[in-house]
Enzyme design. Sequence first.
Site, short mmCIF file in Angstrom:
data_model
loop_
_atom_site.label_atom_id
_atom_site.label_comp_id
_atom_site.label_asym_id
_atom_site.label_seq_id
_atom_site.Cartn_x
_atom_site.Cartn_y
_atom_site.Cartn_z
N ASP A 97 0.98 -1.04 -0.25
CA ASP A 97 0.13 0.03 0.14
C ASP A 97 0.99 1.26 -0.12
O ASP A 97 1.94 1.17 0.45
CB ASP A 97 -0.90 -0.07 1.27
CG ASP A 97 -1.93 -0.94 1.28
OD1 ASP A 97 -1.85 -1.99 0.51
OD2 ASP A 97 -2.59 -1.24 2.12
N SER A 237 6.76 4.70 6.13
CA SER A 237 8.16 4.25 5.62
C SER A 237 8.18 4.11 4.31
O SER A 237 7.15 4.48 3.58
CB SER A 237 8.63 3.01 6.35
OG SER A 237 7.42 1.99 6.41
#
Length: 284
Positions: A97, A237
């Site tokens: 995602d 991240s």
Amino acid sequence: MKSDKNASNGAMRFLYGNPFGRLMLKGMLKLQAPKVMAAFLRSPLSVGMIDRYVKKYQISLKGYPKQKYRSFAEFFERRKKVNANDSNPSHFVSPCDGQLSAYPISLDASFAIKGSLYRVCDLVTDPQLEALYRGGTCLIFRLAPNDYHHYCFMDDGYLHEHHFIEGELHSVQAIACENYPVYRLNRRLWNRFDSQNFGTLLQIEVGALAVGGIVNEKEEEYVRKGETMGHFTLCGSTIVVLVEKDRIELLPEIRKVLETGVEYPVKQGMYIGDRAGIAVRTID
């Protein structure tokens, strides 16, 4: 919720866009503040943060097993069943995602991301790999706090050994990337993946502010498209994927959006590109 987001953005602008903020940031990193934060998030004291986090980022818990989490970290690393069943060998799928962006790699193996210039050897520790990616493409998958932080394999193939690079833990938000060469400075793990349909891919998992953990579950073995490769721990991240020249073509609708300078939202296992007419590699 909007005020929380504005406050967070304001804090990042101060830390990365203000001289005094950058000085404070330097002190925080030197004093290992991210490690202290990570220790708290892994402790039972952090359980109370879970409900606030779910509401703030409007996280859907559909598809996850019902359980009582012992810490925020345990909640963040929760796993769900992902339908990454695109078996078409010509389809290139997203590993995770996130928000996708793409940058051309020049013939001298350099590319610019948010105003910072990088070379392939800035991200990995094998300078001989630079020649392989000249004229290729750098794909950036930026994961936000509300994204699923597990990632999968983009194709069948062979995964080589992991290479860990100890580094700092800067934010990966745009304001940070505009002021620091984040992907060169941050902690990261890189992997060479000989894929069956898209040549040799380099995947770099990049840690971020408060993200001390990059966990890869497989190494030096043959893997299948859609299988879980690993996950990040604690917060947002980035995954960087380097692709050889003339190996993939992103879908026209994705290219159209990226050409405007806007990121394209993707989901793990989502079809995002096609094989660019290169012969299929034989994987024994």
